[in-house]
Design a protein around this motif. Structure first.
Motif, PDB file in Angstrom:
ATOM      1  N   VAL A 139       9.321   4.534  -2.513  1.00 37.83           N
ATOM      2  CA  VAL A 139       8.430   3.895  -3.692  1.00 37.83           C
ATOM      3  C   VAL A 139       9.442   3.245  -4.595  1.00 37.83           C
ATOM      4  CG1 VAL A 139       6.880   4.574  -5.709  1.00 37.83           C
ATOM      5  CG2 VAL A 139       6.734   5.696  -3.630  1.00 37.83           C
ATOM      6  N   VAL A 140       9.391   2.115  -5.172  1.00 37.45           N
ATOM      7  CA  VAL A 140      10.221   1.161  -5.668  1.00 37.45           C
ATOM      8  C   VAL A 140       9.543   0.603  -6.766  1.00 37.45           C
ATOM      9  CG1 VAL A 140      11.837   1.047  -3.761  1.00 37.45           C
ATOM     10  CG2 VAL A 140       9.921  -0.715  -4.205  1.00 37.45           C
ATOM     11  N   TYR A 141      10.500  -0.044  -7.810  1.00 39.14           N
ATOM     12  CA  TYR A 141       9.829  -0.819  -8.834  1.00 39.14           C
ATOM     13  C   TYR A 141       9.627  -2.378  -8.151  1.00 39.14           C
ATOM     14  CZ  TYR A 141      10.261   3.348 -11.600  1.00 39.14           C
ATOM     15  OH  TYR A 141      10.107   4.418 -12.030  1.00 39.14           O
ATOM     16  N   GLU A 142      10.915  -2.745  -7.466  1.00 35.70           N
ATOM     17  CA  GLU A 142      10.957  -3.981  -6.924  1.00 35.70           C
ATOM     18  C   GLU A 142      11.322  -3.910  -5.603  1.00 35.70           C
ATOM     19  OE1 GLU A 142      13.796  -6.398  -9.441  1.00 35.70           O
ATOM     20  OE2 GLU A 142      12.390  -6.054 -11.364  1.00 35.70           O
ATOM     21  N   PHE A 143      10.639  -4.913  -4.806  1.00 32.91           N
ATOM     22  CA  PHE A 143      11.349  -4.879  -3.437  1.00 32.91           C
ATOM     23  C   PHE A 143      12.706  -5.831  -3.452  1.00 32.91           C
ATOM     24  CE2 PHE A 143       6.634  -5.314  -2.801  1.00 32.91           C
ATOM     25  CZ  PHE A 143       6.409  -4.102  -2.268  1.00 32.91           C
ATOM     26  N   ASP A 144      13.450  -5.463  -2.421  1.00 33.62           N
ATOM     27  CA  ASP A 144      14.769  -6.290  -2.169  1.00 33.62           C
ATOM     28  C   ASP A 144      14.381  -7.752  -2.032  1.00 33.62           C
ATOM     29  OD1 ASP A 144      16.119  -4.027  -2.021  1.00 33.62           O
ATOM     30  OD2 ASP A 144      16.084  -3.872   0.274  1.00 33.62           O
ATOM     31  N   LYS A 145      15.156  -8.689  -2.598  1.00 33.56           N
ATOM     32  CA  LYS A 145      14.856 -10.062  -2.697  1.00 33.56           C
ATOM     33  C   LYS A 145      14.592 -10.660  -1.336  1.00 33.56           C
ATOM     34  CE  LYS A 145      17.906 -11.575  -6.657  1.00 33.56           C
ATOM     35  NZ  LYS A 145      18.616 -10.442  -7.054  1.00 33.56           N
ATOM     36  N   GLU A 146      15.275 -10.406  -0.252  1.00 31.95           N
ATOM     37  CA  GLU A 146      15.128 -10.856   0.892  1.00 31.95           C
ATOM     38  C   GLU A 146      13.476 -10.536   1.289  1.00 31.95           C
ATOM     39  OE1 GLU A 146      17.415  -7.124   2.031  1.00 31.95           O
ATOM     40  OE2 GLU A 146      17.525  -8.513   0.544  1.00 31.95           O
ATOM     41  N   ASP A 147      13.129  -9.345   0.590  1.00 29.27           N
ATOM     42  CA  ASP A 147      11.741  -9.117   1.234  1.00 29.27           C
ATOM     43  C   ASP A 147      10.397  -9.854   0.458  1.00 29.27           C
ATOM     44  OD1 ASP A 147      12.625  -7.853   3.511  1.00 29.27           O
ATOM     45  OD2 ASP A 147      13.039  -5.944   2.293  1.00 29.27           O
ATOM     46  N   ILE A 148      10.504 -10.344  -0.954  1.00 30.53           N
ATOM     47  CA  ILE A 148       9.959 -10.822  -1.486  1.00 30.53           C
ATOM     48  C   ILE A 148       9.022 -11.908  -0.886  1.00 30.53           C
ATOM     49  CG2 ILE A 148       9.550 -12.214  -3.770  1.00 30.53           C
ATOM     50  CD1 ILE A 148      11.810 -10.539  -5.087  1.00 30.53           C
ATOM     51  N   GLY A 149       7.776 -11.886  -1.027  1.00 32.84           N
ATOM     52  CA  GLY A 149       6.861 -12.705  -0.275  1.00 32.84           C
ATOM     53  C   GLY A 149       6.092 -12.193   0.784  1.00 32.84           C
ATOM     54  N   LYS A 150       6.568 -10.829   1.390  1.00 33.94           N
ATOM     55  CA  LYS A 150       6.110 -10.445   2.507  1.00 33.94           C
ATOM     56  C   LYS A 150       5.118  -9.148   2.107  1.00 33.94           C
ATOM     57  CE  LYS A 150      10.575 -10.631   4.896  1.00 33.94           C
ATOM     58  NZ  LYS A 150      11.710  -9.750   5.570  1.00 33.94           N
ATOM     59  N   GLU A 151       5.060  -8.920   0.825  1.00 30.88           N
ATOM     60  CA  GLU A 151       4.277  -7.841   0.198  1.00 30.88           C
ATOM     61  C   GLU A 151       2.842  -8.244   0.330  1.00 30.88           C
ATOM     62  OE1 GLU A 151       5.060 -10.194  -3.232  1.00 30.88           O
ATOM     63  OE2 GLU A 151       6.212  -9.689  -1.647  1.00 30.88           O
ATOM     64  N   LYS A 152       2.012  -7.033   0.531  1.00 29.80           N
ATOM     65  CA  LYS A 152       0.589  -7.241   0.451  1.00 29.80           C
ATOM     66  C   LYS A 152       0.012  -6.054  -0.521  1.00 29.80           C
ATOM     67  CE  LYS A 152       0.370  -8.455   5.384  1.00 29.80           C
ATOM     68  NZ  LYS A 152       0.144  -7.884   6.826  1.00 29.80           N
ATOM     69  N   ASP A 153      -1.264  -6.041  -0.606  1.00 30.55           N
ATOM     70  CA  ASP A 153      -1.880  -5.232  -1.750  1.00 30.55           C
ATOM     71  C   ASP A 153      -2.120  -3.854  -0.719  1.00 30.55           C
ATOM     72  OD1 ASP A 153      -1.970  -7.258  -3.678  1.00 30.55           O
ATOM     73  OD2 ASP A 153      -4.132  -7.521  -3.131  1.00 30.55           O
ATOM     74  N   PHE A 154      -2.002  -2.801  -1.491  1.00 28.13           N
ATOM     75  CA  PHE A 154      -1.742  -1.430  -0.799  1.00 28.13           C
ATOM     76  C   PHE A 154      -3.201  -1.052  -0.094  1.00 28.13           C
ATOM     77  CE2 PHE A 154      -1.994   3.063  -0.589  1.00 28.13           C
ATOM     78  CZ  PHE A 154      -0.921   3.487   0.108  1.00 28.13           C
ATOM     79  N   ILE A 155      -4.217  -1.864  -0.750  1.00 28.61           N
ATOM     80  CA  ILE A 155      -5.637  -1.562  -0.165  1.00 28.61           C
ATOM     81  C   ILE A 155      -5.710  -1.981   1.321  1.00 28.61           C
ATOM     82  CG2 ILE A 155      -6.874  -1.515  -2.213  1.00 28.61           C
ATOM     83  CD1 ILE A 155      -7.564  -4.262  -1.794  1.00 28.61           C
ATOM     84  N   HIS A 156      -4.844  -2.840   1.575  1.00 27.58           N
ATOM     85  CA  HIS A 156      -4.912  -3.196   3.130  1.00 27.58           C
ATOM     86  C   HIS A 156      -4.066  -2.533   4.190  1.00 27.58           C
ATOM     87  CE1 HIS A 156      -6.929  -6.721   1.532  1.00 27.58           C
ATOM     88  NE2 HIS A 156      -5.919  -7.174   0.766  1.00 27.58           N
ATOM     89  N   LEU A 157      -3.286  -1.435   3.761  1.00 28.11           N
ATOM     90  CA  LEU A 157      -2.543  -0.639   4.442  1.00 28.11           C
ATOM     91  C   LEU A 157      -3.138  -0.024   5.646  1.00 28.11           C
ATOM     92  CD1 LEU A 157       0.483   0.705   5.064  1.00 28.11           C
ATOM     93  CD2 LEU A 157      -0.601   2.777   3.654  1.00 28.11           C
ATOM     94  N   LYS A 158      -4.559   0.393   5.339  1.00 27.76           N
ATOM     95  CA  LYS A 158      -5.392   1.160   6.580  1.00 27.76           C
ATOM     96  C   LYS A 158      -5.570   0.140   7.272  1.00 27.76           C
ATOM     97  CE  LYS A 158      -8.352   4.355   5.322  1.00 27.76           C
ATOM     98  NZ  LYS A 158      -9.556   5.055   4.872  1.00 27.76           N
ATOM     99  N   THR A 159      -5.975  -1.008   7.143  1.00 29.58           N
ATOM    100  CA  THR A 159      -6.572  -1.929   7.987  1.00 29.58           C
ATOM    101  C   THR A 159      -5.448  -2.508   8.800  1.00 29.58           C
ATOM    102  OG1 THR A 159      -8.043  -2.545   6.058  1.00 29.58           O
ATOM    103  CG2 THR A 159      -7.872  -4.142   8.003  1.00 29.58           C
ATOM    104  N   GLU A 160      -4.294  -2.643   8.343  1.00 28.70           N
ATOM    105  CA  GLU A 160      -3.345  -3.337   8.895  1.00 28.70           C
ATOM    106  C   GLU A 160      -2.518  -2.253  10.020  1.00 28.70           C
ATOM    107  OE1 GLU A 160       1.300  -5.515   8.510  1.00 28.70           O
ATOM    108  OE2 GLU A 160       0.231  -4.615   6.752  1.00 28.70           O
ATOM    109  N   ILE A 161      -2.769  -1.188   9.859  1.00 31.89           N
ATOM    110  CA  ILE A 161      -2.017  -0.084  10.763  1.00 31.89           C
ATOM    111  C   ILE A 161      -3.290   0.411  11.999  1.00 31.89           C
ATOM    112  CG2 ILE A 161      -1.027   2.248  10.979  1.00 31.89           C
ATOM    113  CD1 ILE A 161       0.736   1.739   8.541  1.00 31.89           C
ATOM    114  N   LEU A 162      -4.275   0.992  11.297  1.00 32.91           N
ATOM    115  CA  LEU A 162      -5.267   1.588  12.008  1.00 32.91           C
ATOM    116  C   LEU A 162      -6.464   0.578  12.799  1.00 32.91           C
ATOM    117  CD1 LEU A 162      -5.955   4.786   9.801  1.00 32.91           C
ATOM    118  CD2 LEU A 162      -4.351   4.571  11.766  1.00 32.91           C
ATOM    119  N   MET A 163      -6.450  -0.599  12.171  1.00 33.48           N
ATOM    120  CA  MET A 163      -7.585  -1.210  12.915  1.00 33.48           C
ATOM    121  C   MET A 163      -7.282  -2.273  13.828  1.00 33.48           C
ATOM    122  SD  MET A 163     -10.223  -0.045  11.024  1.00 33.48           S
ATOM    123  CE  MET A 163     -10.281   0.860   9.294  1.00 33.48           C
TER     124      MET A 163
END
Length: 195
Positions: free
Chosen positions: A171-195
């Motif tokens: 759990v972080v306040y900011e993503f690493d610079k090289e990862d900015i732009g790869k993030e998604k809303d947490f509400i999509h976690l289940k769909t991305e992994i389990l569906m």
């Protein structure tokens, strides 16, 4: 020896099932069930109603322990069929709105995971790291970040999946610079992994 303990446990459950329903269970039966579960292992447990299957449920949770998950699965495999009930060997994914409370310094603090972002890292062995970005308003609670992340990810994916396939939750306040732009809303976690 264990088999006898499991049989005794399920006999007790069958004989007392009418007192264990979520709306009826009393403090006395909570203590009795605690004692029965203690006899079979170092588990936590949960009783509730599962809307997906329209049944009461009893979960015997290994509390994140892979060895105890094997044992809880064995115990649940021995479960008798009891009308109106379903039994789980770990906490299933929650049916929730991604909002939960933690008791911190005797105060109920609410966390809303719909406000979060995440980045998922998948490894060749199908194991994942999850990095979660939370608002800076969480700063007073950063010593609880491990717990906050675990509750949210386990709530979405279920305890067994987290034990077997989630390597790390950060759990972080900011993503690493090289990862900015790869993030998604947490509400999509289940769909991305389990569906």
């Amino acid at each position: 020896m264990k088999e006898k303990e499991f049989n005794n446990f399920w006999n007790w459950i069958e004989n007392n099932i009418e007192y264990l329903t979520p709306k009826k269970i009393t403090a006395e039966y909570i203590d009795l069930l605690d004692a029965e579960i203690e006899k079979i292992g170092d588990f936590s447990w949960e009783i509730g109603f599962d809307n997906r299957v329209n049944k009461n449920f009893l979960t015997i949770s290994p509390e994140g322990d892979a060895e105890l998950l094997k044992l809880s699965r064995t115990i649940i495999n021995e479960a008798p069929a009891i009308e109106g009930w379903i039994f789980y060997s770990s906490k299933p994914p929650k049916q929730w709105k991604l909002i939960f409370n933690l008791l911190i310094n005797d105060e109920k603090v609410q966390f809303n995971a719909t406000e979060w972002k995440y980045i998922l890292y998948k490894y060749p062995d199908n194991v994942y790291d999850v990095v979660i970005q939370v608002p800076k308003s969480y700063m007073p609670y950063d010593e609880y970040f491990h717990e906050i992340g675990d509750i949210a990810v386990t709530g979405e994916l279920g305890e067994a999946f987290v034990i077997e396939y989630i390597n790390e939750i950060d759990v972080v306040y900011e993503f690493d610079k090289e990862d900015i732009g790869k993030e998604k809303d947490f509400i999509h976690l289940k769909t991305e992994i389990l569906m």
